[in-house]
Motif scaffolding. Structure first.
Motif, PDB file in Angstrom:
ATOM      1  N   THR A  39       0.677  -1.568   0.049  1.00  0.00           N
ATOM      2  CA  THR A  39      -0.015  -0.065   0.012  1.00  0.00           C
ATOM      3  C   THR A  39       0.816   1.386   0.205  1.00  0.00           C
ATOM      4  N   TRP A  40       0.289   2.506  -0.220  1.00  0.00           N
ATOM      5  CA  TRP A  40       1.224   3.689  -0.774  1.00  0.00           C
ATOM      6  C   TRP A  40       1.061   4.063   1.440  1.00  0.00           C
ATOM      7  N   PRO A  41       2.256   5.277   0.949  1.00  0.00           N
ATOM      8  CA  PRO A  41       2.821   5.931   2.244  1.00  0.00           C
ATOM      9  C   PRO A  41       1.144   6.927   2.536  1.00  0.00           C
ATOM     10  N   ASP A  42       1.233   6.466   4.051  1.00  0.00           N
ATOM     11  CA  ASP A  42      -0.065   7.527   4.479  1.00  0.00           C
ATOM     12  C   ASP A  42       0.075   9.047   4.191  1.00  0.00           C
ATOM     13  N   PRO A  43      -1.168   9.541   3.168  1.00  0.00           N
ATOM     14  CA  PRO A  43      -0.624  10.180   2.538  1.00  0.00           C
ATOM     15  C   PRO A  43      -2.097  11.160   2.981  1.00  0.00           C
ATOM     16  N   THR A  44      -1.363  11.383   4.295  1.00  0.00           N
ATOM     17  CA  THR A  44      -2.482  11.968   5.105  1.00  0.00           C
ATOM     18  C   THR A  44      -1.272  13.538   5.573  1.00  0.00           C
ATOM     19  N   ILE A  45      -2.417  15.395   5.407  1.00  0.00           N
ATOM     20  CA  ILE A  45      -1.613  15.982   4.926  1.00  0.00           C
ATOM     21  C   ILE A  45      -1.526  16.607   6.399  1.00  0.00           C
ATOM     22  N   TYR A  46      -0.388  16.325   6.724  1.00  0.00           N
ATOM     23  CA  TYR A  46       0.292  17.523   8.089  1.00  0.00           C
ATOM     24  C   TYR A  46       0.729  18.583   8.117  1.00  0.00           C
ATOM     25  N   SER A  47       1.481  18.470   7.221  1.00  0.00           N
ATOM     26  CA  SER A  47       2.282  19.382   7.007  1.00  0.00           C
ATOM     27  C   SER A  47       1.721  20.737   6.754  1.00  0.00           C
ATOM     28  N   PHE A  48       2.151  21.997   6.479  1.00  0.00           N
ATOM     29  CA  PHE A  48       1.779  22.846   5.917  1.00  0.00           C
ATOM     30  C   PHE A  48       2.325  24.148   5.528  1.00  0.00           C
ATOM     31  N   PRO A  49       2.269  24.858   4.423  1.00  0.00           N
ATOM     32  CA  PRO A  49       1.163  24.808   3.205  1.00  0.00           C
ATOM     33  C   PRO A  49       1.627  23.529   2.238  1.00  0.00           C
ATOM     34  N   PHE A  50       0.901  22.714   2.696  1.00  0.00           N
ATOM     35  CA  PHE A  50       0.232  21.952   1.174  1.00  0.00           C
ATOM     36  C   PHE A  50       0.135  22.037  -0.247  1.00  0.00           C
ATOM     37  N   ALA A  51       1.011  21.447  -1.498  1.00  0.00           N
ATOM     38  CA  ALA A  51       0.170  21.975  -3.182  1.00  0.00           C
ATOM     39  C   ALA A  51       0.043  21.064  -3.560  1.00  0.00           C
ATOM     40  N   GLU A  52      -0.539  20.503  -4.161  1.00  0.00           N
ATOM     41  CA  GLU A  52      -0.913  19.820  -5.475  1.00  0.00           C
ATOM     42  C   GLU A  52      -0.813  20.541  -6.695  1.00  0.00           C
TER      43      GLU A  52
ATOM     44  N   ARG B 110      -6.462  28.111  -1.229  1.00  0.00           N
ATOM     45  CA  ARG B 110      -6.232  28.715  -2.079  1.00  0.00           C
ATOM     46  C   ARG B 110      -6.525  27.600  -3.891  1.00  0.00           C
ATOM     47  N   LEU B 111      -6.484  28.217  -4.372  1.00  0.00           N
ATOM     48  CA  LEU B 111      -6.289  27.221  -5.728  1.00  0.00           C
ATOM     49  C   LEU B 111      -6.305  28.506  -6.987  1.00  0.00           C
TER      50      LEU B 111
END
Length: 839
Positions: A297-310, A387-388
């Protein structure tokens, strides 16, 4: 001979029986091809459909009892299309050479194997039909498959089936909204086609099943979705149930026996290797040599740190940990790069990739959503924001498009329960709040609120809500999750509209901006024509402000938005734009136009947001002797009376914008000459009837006419300046024979007279015709009377008769009231008489 034939038959039956021992599921076609057909097995876009397809023996290569058929459904909503009758038969033919009804394979040569309701799936995959009458296939001939769809009504769009090329016209079809083809005597076909539908043929089984194959997640897969539902494909000989083993060690533990070919293990541990095995079973035993598969399975995708950008720059879609769901419609979000999408984009907002929703290809009501991984927004001392960047063509394709992006926050990675709507982006210029500025990328920022001690998911939902059924493409890039101290001052406002250094901006603009980050209590808006002397015009909480009175045309304006909260104020960037320039454009009469009607109204094109106009009109350039700066509310002006004939006029318009004046060019026009044109009699015409009426062409704008008529050039002895309301004059007396008349018309325009040319005409000559007795007649009776033809307009005549030329010894200018005269006594025998008649 008879015994020899009997032997052959026994051999054939034996071969068939042996063949049935090797039960199989035959798949025909390329299951991984993206090519589809709308014709086979049925066409759902019409009320009725009938098709025949020929599958060659080399494609099937298996004999036995066919118990099931499967068709590979691809996409589309198949309503009103589930009443099927299916026929199977052997044939030596391999194609359909023509569309004629005689080219159908007769239903009497086939076996009806199914008639009833089929279940067409709503998602892509094989659609199974269990035959009510199994069919024994000999594996010698080709197989013909006929499908008759009989349910009235049709689907709203095309339904597509996976297909493959047979390289022959091995399919023939008929579809119609009015004619339900009878398989016993079908009409001429609509067409033939070499592209057939993919088919699975299931033969009766007497063997243990084969091992399962094609696992999902794939064997040894890395970064598998921790929410994956395990699935596999049945082997050539299918099982009726499956023993499933699953766990984190090898060999895995038995989970149980099940019928389906999927298993949901629930949310699995992140970054963990799982092992699993599927052992198919049927009444004849279990499959052997079944492999043990594994995936990590994939690594933990939880967003813990900010700013996060995709930024969607990674080719994997959806990105790791994200979840994509198509709720309605054939398409959902797509990852795309570069130009070429519709609407066309020149570049992405950030990086090489972006997310795209193809609204132009979807019907009203279509929607899809994309959910982020779990967001650990738990710190109650922090404020969270999204923000997007968003791009949508809001003018082309569908200018009234209501397509939009909705942003939701939820405690689960979907839109179930009660998600919270946190914002909407539409970029539509026709609904409030109206978007201004050119199409392009803009950033939007929305508050998610303070941390609540629990994780959340952000769901981005695309909605196609264009009523004509064809929306706009929408694009999203650079999705950012931000975290701010609830006590920090806000960041600078961003994304001004009008854009920085914009030109040709409306003089009644709506100013817009976006929160650049942080917690904002409100904004102070400064505005002016000089960056050194901006005036505070609003203090507000919203991010838009509509200018209430016109700005000046072609003027540069400056503005600034300061963001503030209880912790302080952040001064914004100085922005600027230039308002539109205007030029007055003529409508009618055209500049330098000639032959303009006397009643013409002066028209010019509307100037957007003009508060009024001033018009000046004169008989020479820059001499405004007719109108001087006369006020007009609308873009036209009327003289109030006729213009003069054969005159030139000059005019100009000033557009008003409050105290601002924009002066247009000087335009000119010339009116009609006013000269009358003869209609009848033509000028210098001869042989004119004595009852002739004088006529001339009506002159546009004339208020009346005067006419002179005489018997010599310039004379008025017949008529002198006689008034005529219409372009016609009727002499109250007949014209004289063999006489030339002269006439002229004056065209009136109020007090103005336009003198016409002199015209003339000549009347017919006088002719008495043939009298009785005829001239030089002999042997005339002594009791005769004198008779001559009537002459038009003559009521009395005078006759002279004598015994010598010119003499009047019998009658001398004697008056006659008609065209005959009788002597008082008989004429003399043998006497020559001379006579003449005049009027």
């Amino acid at each position: 001979m008879r015994n020899r034939s009997h032997v052959r038959m026994l051999i054939l039956v034996t071969v068939l029986l042996v063949s049935t021992l090797h039960a199989t599921t035959v798949t025909i076609g390329d299951q991984y091809s993206s090519s589809t057909t709308t014709y086979f097995p049925i066409n759902c876009y019409y009320n009725y459909s009938y098709s025949q397809q020929i599958y060659t023996q080399t494609l099937i290569n298996n004999a036995g009892e066919i118990t099931k058929l499967r068709f590979n459904y691809s996409s589309g909503t198949a309503s009103n299309s589930s009443n099927w009758t299916i026929y199977l038969g052997h044939t030596t033919r391999s194609n359909f050479p023509a569309l004629s009804s005689s080219n159908w394979i007769a239903s009497s040569a086939m076996t009806q194997v199914f008639s009833g309701t089929v279940a067409i799936p709503g998602t892509a995959g094989w659609m199974e039909v269990e035959l009510t009458t199994p069919f024994m296939y000999n594996n010698v001939d080709n197989l013909v498959l006929a499908v008759d769809e009989n349910q009235p009504g049709y689907s709203q769009g095309y339904v597509r089936w996976q297909g493959f090329s047979s390289n022959l016209n091995a399919g023939m079809y008929h579809y119609s909204d009015t004619v339900n083809a009878n398989p016993a005597s079908p009409p001429n076909a609509t067409n033939t086609n070499a592209f057939l539908s993919e088919l699975q043929i299931v033969f009766a089984n007497t063997d243990p099943p084969d091992p399962a194959h094609t696992p999902f997640p794939a064997n040894l897969a890395a970064n598998a979705d921790a929410r994956s539902i395990l699935s596999w494909q049945a082997g050539t000989v299918e099982g009726t149930s499956y023993d499933l083993y699953f766990g984190t060690s090898s060999p895995p533990a038995l989970i149980g026996n099940q019928i389906g070919i999927t298993y949901n293990p629930g949310l699995m541990e992140y970054d963990t290797t799982y092992y699993w095995q599927v052992i198919p079973r049927n009444s004849f035993g279990e499959a052997s040599d079944c492999p043990i598969w594994s995936f990590t399975t994939w690594p933990d995708p939880t967003i813990y740190s900010f700013p996060f950008a995709e930024g969607f720059n990674n080719t994997q879609f959806p990105p790791l940990g994200w979840k994509h769901t198509i709720v309605s419609g054939n398409y959902g979000f797509q990852r795309t790069t570069g130009a070429g999408s519709s609407p066309t984009l020149s570049s992405s907002f950030e990086g090489v990739g972006r997310m795209y929703y193809p609204g132009y290809a979807l019907t009203y009501g279509a929607n899809a959503w994309l959910a982020t991984p779990e967001i650990a927004m738990q710190d109650t001392t922090k404020q969270y924001q999204i923000r997007l960047a968003f791009w949508k063509d809001s003018t082309a394709v569908a200018s009234e498009s209501l397509d939009r992006i909705e942003l939701y926050l939820n405690s689960s990675q979907n839109l179930s329960s009660s998600p919270t709507l946190i914002g909407t982006v539409h970029r539509t210029k026709s609904i409030s709040p109206v978007e201004t500025g050119p199409d392009g990328w803009y950033q939007y920022l929305f508050d998610l609120g303070r941390g609540t001690g629990e994780s959340k998911y952000l769901i981005i939902k695309a909605v196609n809500a264009t009523y004509n059924g064809f929306g706009n493409g929408m694009n999203i890039d650079m999705v950012e999750l931000l975290e701010h101290s609830a006590l920090a001052v806000p960041l600078q406002a961003v994304s001004p509209r009008p854009m920085q250094n914009a030109i040709n901006t409306s003089i009644l603009p709506t100013l817009r901006w976006e929160n650049g980050g942080g917690i904002v209590t409100g904004y102070r808006l400064y505005f002016g024509t000089s960056p050194e002397s901006l005036q505070l015009i609003s203090e507000q909480s919203g991010t838009s402000y509509s200018i209430s009175s016109n700005l000046f045309w072609n003027t540069q304006y400056y503005w600034r938005v300061d963001s503030f909260n209880a912790s302080g104020t952040t001064m914004g960037e100085l922005w600027q734009f230039t308002t539109e320039s205007v030029s007055l454009q003529i409508s009618s009469p055209a500049n330098n136009a000639t032959g303009v009607a006397l009643s013409s109204i002066l028209n010019w094109q509307d100037v957007t947001n003009a508060t009024g106009y001033l018009i000046s009109v004169g008989t020479s350039s820059n001499v405004w002797d007719i109108a001087n700066r006369v006020a007009c509310q609308d873009s036209q002006w009327s003289l109030g009376s006729n213009w003069l004939f054969a005159s030139s006029y000059f005019w100009k318009v000033v557009a008003l914008n409050g105290s601002q004046e924009i002066e247009g060019a000087i335009w000119s026009f010339s009116t009609l000459s006013g000269q009358a044109v003869v209609t009848s009699p033509n000028n210098e015409q001869t042989q004119v009837n004595l009852e002739a009426i004088l006529q001339w062409q009506a002159v546009n704008g004339a208020t009346g006419y005067l006419i002179d008529v005489g018997t010599s050039a310039g004379a008025t002895d017949i008529a002198e300046r006689v008034a005529c309301s219409e372009p016609v004059w009727d002499n109250p007396l007949p014209w004289l024979y063999s006489t030339t008349y002269y006439w002229r018309v004056y065209v009136l325009n109020g007090a103005q007279e336009i003198s016409g040319a002199h015209w003339s005409f000549s009347t017919i000559p006088l002719s008495f015709g043939t009298p009785s007795p005829a001239n030089n007649a002999t042997n005339v009776a002594i009791t005769t009377w004198f008779d001559w033809p009537d002459i038009q307009f003559v009521s009395t005549y005078k006759i002279t008769i004598g015994t010598s030329s010119g003499a009047g010894d019998v009658a001398d200018m004697e008056l006659c009231s008609s065209s005959q005269w009788t002597p008082e006594s008989n004429l003399l025998f043998g006497q020559t008489y001379y006579y003449c008649v005049c009027h």
